[in-house]
Design a protein around this motif. Structure first.
Motif, PDB file in Angstrom:
ATOM      1  N   GLU A  17       0.827  -1.208   0.000  1.00  0.00           N
ATOM      2  CA  GLU A  17       0.000   0.000   0.000  1.00  0.00           C
ATOM      3  C   GLU A  17       0.867   1.267   0.000  1.00  0.00           C
ATOM      4  O   GLU A  17       0.488   2.293  -0.553  1.00  0.00           O
ATOM      5  N   ASN A  18       2.003   1.171   0.638  1.00  0.00           N
ATOM      6  CA  ASN A  18       2.900   2.332   0.717  1.00  0.00           C
ATOM      7  C   ASN A  18       3.316   2.836  -0.661  1.00  0.00           C
ATOM      8  O   ASN A  18       3.583   4.022  -0.851  1.00  0.00           O
ATOM      9  N   ARG A  19       3.365   1.918  -1.621  1.00  0.00           N
ATOM     10  CA  ARG A  19       3.735   2.307  -2.987  1.00  0.00           C
ATOM     11  C   ARG A  19       2.664   3.216  -3.608  1.00  0.00           C
ATOM     12  O   ARG A  19       2.967   4.064  -4.443  1.00  0.00           O
ATOM     13  N   HIS A  20       1.409   3.008  -3.220  1.00  0.00           N
ATOM     14  CA  HIS A  20       0.310   3.743  -3.862  1.00  0.00           C
ATOM     15  C   HIS A  20       0.417   5.239  -3.612  1.00  0.00           C
ATOM     16  O   HIS A  20       0.360   6.045  -4.534  1.00  0.00           O
ATOM     17  N   GLY A  21       0.546   5.585  -2.334  1.00  0.00           N
ATOM     18  CA  GLY A  21       0.651   7.010  -2.003  1.00  0.00           C
ATOM     19  C   GLY A  21       1.895   7.617  -2.627  1.00  0.00           C
ATOM     20  O   GLY A  21       1.865   8.717  -3.183  1.00  0.00           O
ATOM     21  N   ASP A  22       3.011   6.879  -2.562  1.00  0.00           N
ATOM     22  CA  ASP A  22       4.289   7.387  -3.108  1.00  0.00           C
ATOM     23  C   ASP A  22       4.166   7.692  -4.592  1.00  0.00           C
ATOM     24  O   ASP A  22       4.573   8.742  -5.073  1.00  0.00           O
ATOM     25  N   LEU A  23       3.592   6.735  -5.311  1.00  0.00           N
ATOM     26  CA  LEU A  23       3.513   6.866  -6.766  1.00  0.00           C
ATOM     27  C   LEU A  23       2.614   8.036  -7.167  1.00  0.00           C
ATOM     28  O   LEU A  23       2.988   8.873  -7.999  1.00  0.00           O
ATOM     29  N   LEU A  24       1.445   8.105  -6.552  1.00  0.00           N
ATOM     30  CA  LEU A  24       0.509   9.197  -6.874  1.00  0.00           C
ATOM     31  C   LEU A  24       1.106  10.545  -6.480  1.00  0.00           C
ATOM     32  O   LEU A  24       0.978  11.538  -7.204  1.00  0.00           O
ATOM     33  N   ASN A  25       1.759  10.568  -5.328  1.00  0.00           N
ATOM     34  CA  ASN A  25       2.372  11.821  -4.860  1.00  0.00           C
ATOM     35  C   ASN A  25       3.434  12.301  -5.852  1.00  0.00           C
ATOM     36  O   ASN A  25       3.460  13.474  -6.230  1.00  0.00           O
ATOM     37  N   LYS A  26       4.270  11.401  -6.324  1.00  0.00           N
ATOM     38  CA  LYS A  26       5.345  11.791  -7.256  1.00  0.00           C
ATOM     39  C   LYS A  26       4.764  12.273  -8.580  1.00  0.00           C
ATOM     40  O   LYS A  26       5.228  13.250  -9.155  1.00  0.00           O
ATOM     41  N   TYR A  27       3.736  11.579  -9.044  1.00  0.00           N
ATOM     42  CA  TYR A  27       3.104  11.986 -10.305  1.00  0.00           C
ATOM     43  C   TYR A  27       2.535  13.404 -10.175  1.00  0.00           C
ATOM     44  O   TYR A  27       2.743  14.252 -11.047  1.00  0.00           O
ATOM     45  N   LEU A  28       1.826  13.655  -9.073  1.00  0.00           N
ATOM     46  CA  LEU A  28       1.203  14.975  -8.897  1.00  0.00           C
ATOM     47  C   LEU A  28       2.257  16.059  -8.685  1.00  0.00           C
ATOM     48  O   LEU A  28       2.127  17.184  -9.172  1.00  0.00           O
ATOM     49  N   TYR A  29       3.306  15.728  -7.987  1.00  0.00           N
ATOM     50  CA  TYR A  29       4.407  16.667  -7.740  1.00  0.00           C
ATOM     51  C   TYR A  29       5.075  17.064  -9.057  1.00  0.00           C
ATOM     52  O   TYR A  29       5.267  18.245  -9.341  1.00  0.00           O
ATOM     53  N   LEU A  30       5.386  16.054  -9.857  1.00  0.00           N
ATOM     54  CA  LEU A  30       6.062  16.344 -11.135  1.00  0.00           C
ATOM     55  C   LEU A  30       5.131  17.053 -12.117  1.00  0.00           C
ATOM     56  O   LEU A  30       5.581  17.846 -12.941  1.00  0.00           O
ATOM     57  N   GLY A  31       3.824  16.761 -12.013  1.00  0.00           N
ATOM     58  CA  GLY A  31       2.854  17.372 -12.928  1.00  0.00           C
ATOM     59  C   GLY A  31       2.778  18.889 -12.790  1.00  0.00           C
ATOM     60  O   GLY A  31       2.426  19.579 -13.739  1.00  0.00           O
ATOM     61  N   GLY A  32       3.075  19.387 -11.607  1.00  0.00           N
ATOM     62  CA  GLY A  32       3.200  20.832 -11.417  1.00  0.00           C
ATOM     63  C   GLY A  32       1.906  21.628 -11.429  1.00  0.00           C
ATOM     64  O   GLY A  32       1.914  22.834 -11.611  1.00  0.00           O
ATOM     65  N   ARG A  33       0.785  20.963 -11.237  1.00  0.00           N
ATOM     66  CA  ARG A  33      -0.486  21.703 -11.290  1.00  0.00           C
ATOM     67  C   ARG A  33      -1.146  21.866  -9.923  1.00  0.00           C
ATOM     68  O   ARG A  33      -2.176  22.513  -9.808  1.00  0.00           O
ATOM     69  N   CYS A  34      -0.547  21.247  -8.891  1.00  0.00           N
ATOM     70  CA  CYS A  34      -1.191  21.256  -7.568  1.00  0.00           C
ATOM     71  C   CYS A  34      -0.398  22.100  -6.590  1.00  0.00           C
ATOM     72  O   CYS A  34       0.790  22.315  -6.754  1.00  0.00           O
ATOM     73  N   ASP A  35      -1.095  22.500  -5.535  1.00  0.00           N
ATOM     74  CA  ASP A  35      -0.415  23.154  -4.420  1.00  0.00           C
ATOM     75  C   ASP A  35       0.018  22.049  -3.450  1.00  0.00           C
ATOM     76  O   ASP A  35      -0.749  21.614  -2.591  1.00  0.00           O
ATOM     77  N   MET A  36       1.247  21.565  -3.637  1.00  0.00           N
ATOM     78  CA  MET A  36       1.709  20.421  -2.845  1.00  0.00           C
ATOM     79  C   MET A  36       1.748  20.757  -1.351  1.00  0.00           C
ATOM     80  O   MET A  36       1.590  19.876  -0.510  1.00  0.00           O
ATOM     81  N   HIS A  37       1.951  22.024  -1.033  1.00  0.00           N
ATOM     82  CA  HIS A  37       1.971  22.400   0.387  1.00  0.00           C
ATOM     83  C   HIS A  37       0.598  22.129   1.007  1.00  0.00           C
ATOM     84  O   HIS A  37       0.501  21.486   2.059  1.00  0.00           O
ATOM     85  N   SER A  38      -0.446  22.600   0.343  1.00  0.00           N
ATOM     86  CA  SER A  38      -1.803  22.392   0.853  1.00  0.00           C
ATOM     87  C   SER A  38      -2.117  20.889   0.956  1.00  0.00           C
ATOM     88  O   SER A  38      -2.761  20.439   1.909  1.00  0.00           O
TER      89      SER A  38
END
Ligand SMILES: [Fe+2]
Ligand SMILES: [Fe+2]
Length: 296
Positions: free
Chosen positions: A73-94
């Motif tokens: 399960e730990n892979r799921h959050g990691d993978l989605l987090n990295k995708y969203l981080y690299l995508g550059g469209r989200c406020d990662m801080h929030s």
């Protein structure tokens, strides 16, 4: 990121992610936040009496299962987090603030330390996450983001295996104690199955979970109909109609459970009709801090 081509590859990832509408992004973020609160779920597994990991390295089958499940399960959050981080469209801080608050708040699915209740809950919940990730993956395909599509499909595949495992545990319980399981299943279905991320907050928006869940319902990612369908699947999977060895109380619970999917489906269809009407009238769009306050 160690390749010479990292810059081009990230650029490509971003270009592909640009076609994804904000509302799809919000649902993906909510799913990611849910996955990232994994410490809470491992804690939950370790409250199931007799199926826990009392030392942290216990060599029982249950303890090995719960650690193996957690590591996957730990892979799921990691993978989605990295995708969203690299995508550059989200406020990662929030988003990170939301994850921190969610883990701090915890959640209580009403398992009461009881493995019967716990495994009914996880049987339901793994299927719910499979449906949700699967549908987000399909939206990724529609909007031409193959990265998102592949990521979500891969995760949905894991959830599918988890679902099978937990449902098999319950099948074995039914073989040994059908009345005990009927009583727990009936009792849990009389309440609402709590979603693991229900207590999420970004520290600013008091209705964040509700707003996220509404967008998920609107997009058809996870709806009241899915809720009814999951109950129907469990009733069928555990072959409730043909269970033998029930006492009169068990029979009563079984009858109640077998009728439940139809009832829920009717209610869901009615409530979803209402939602559609509201959307056509004046449902105000909600702003999400996760995407820099853009509304959807
Ligand atoms: Fe997961
Ligand atoms: Fe899972």
């Amino acid at each position: 990121m160690t390749k010479d081509s990292w810059y081009e590859e990230v650029k490509e990832l971003r270009e592909m992610a640009e076609g994804v509408p904000d509302e799809v992004l919000v649902v993906l973020i909510g799913d990611m936040v849910t996955e990232e609160a994994l410490p809470t779920y491992q804690t939950l597994l370790n409250t199931f009496e007799g199926c826990d990991d009392p030392t942290g390295t216990t060599d029982s089958a249950w303890a090995r299962w719960s650690r193996g499940w957690t590591s996957e399960e730990n892979r799921h959050g990691d993978l989605l987090n990295k995708y969203l981080y690299l995508g550059g469209r989200c406020d990662m801080h929030s988003i990170e603030v939301t994850i921190q608050h969610l883990i701090t708040s915890g959640f209580n699915p009403g398992a009461e330390k009881d493995p019967y209740r716990g495994f009914v809950y996880t049987s339901f919940q793994e299927r719910a996450t499979k449906i949700s990730h699967g549908n987000v993956g399909k939206l990724g395909k529609i909007y031409g983001d193959t990265n998102m599509q592949k990521i979500c499909a891969k995760i949905a595949g894991d959830e599918s295996r988890h679902e099978k495992a937990y449902q098999t545990f319950v099948t074995e319980i039914i073989k040994r104690d059908p009345n005990g399981l009927m009583s727990v299943f009936g009792d849990m279905m009389r309440g609402q199955i709590v979603m693991p991320a229900e207590l999420m907050t970004d520290g600013k928006d008091a209705e964040l979970y509700e707003n996220f869940a509404n967008v998920a319902q609107r997009l058809g990612v996870y709806t009241a109909i899915d809720y009814a369908d999951i109950i129907q699947h469990l009733v069928k999977q555990w072959d409730l109609e043909n269970i033998e060895g029930l006492d009169s109380e068990g029979e009563k619970e079984r009858d109640y459970l077998c009728k439940l999917p139809k009832r829920y489906r009717k209610l869901a269809e009615r409530s979803m009709n209402k939602t559609v009407k509201c959307t056509e009238d004046v449902v105000p769009t909600k702003k999400f801090n996760w995407i820099h306050g853009r509304a959807c």
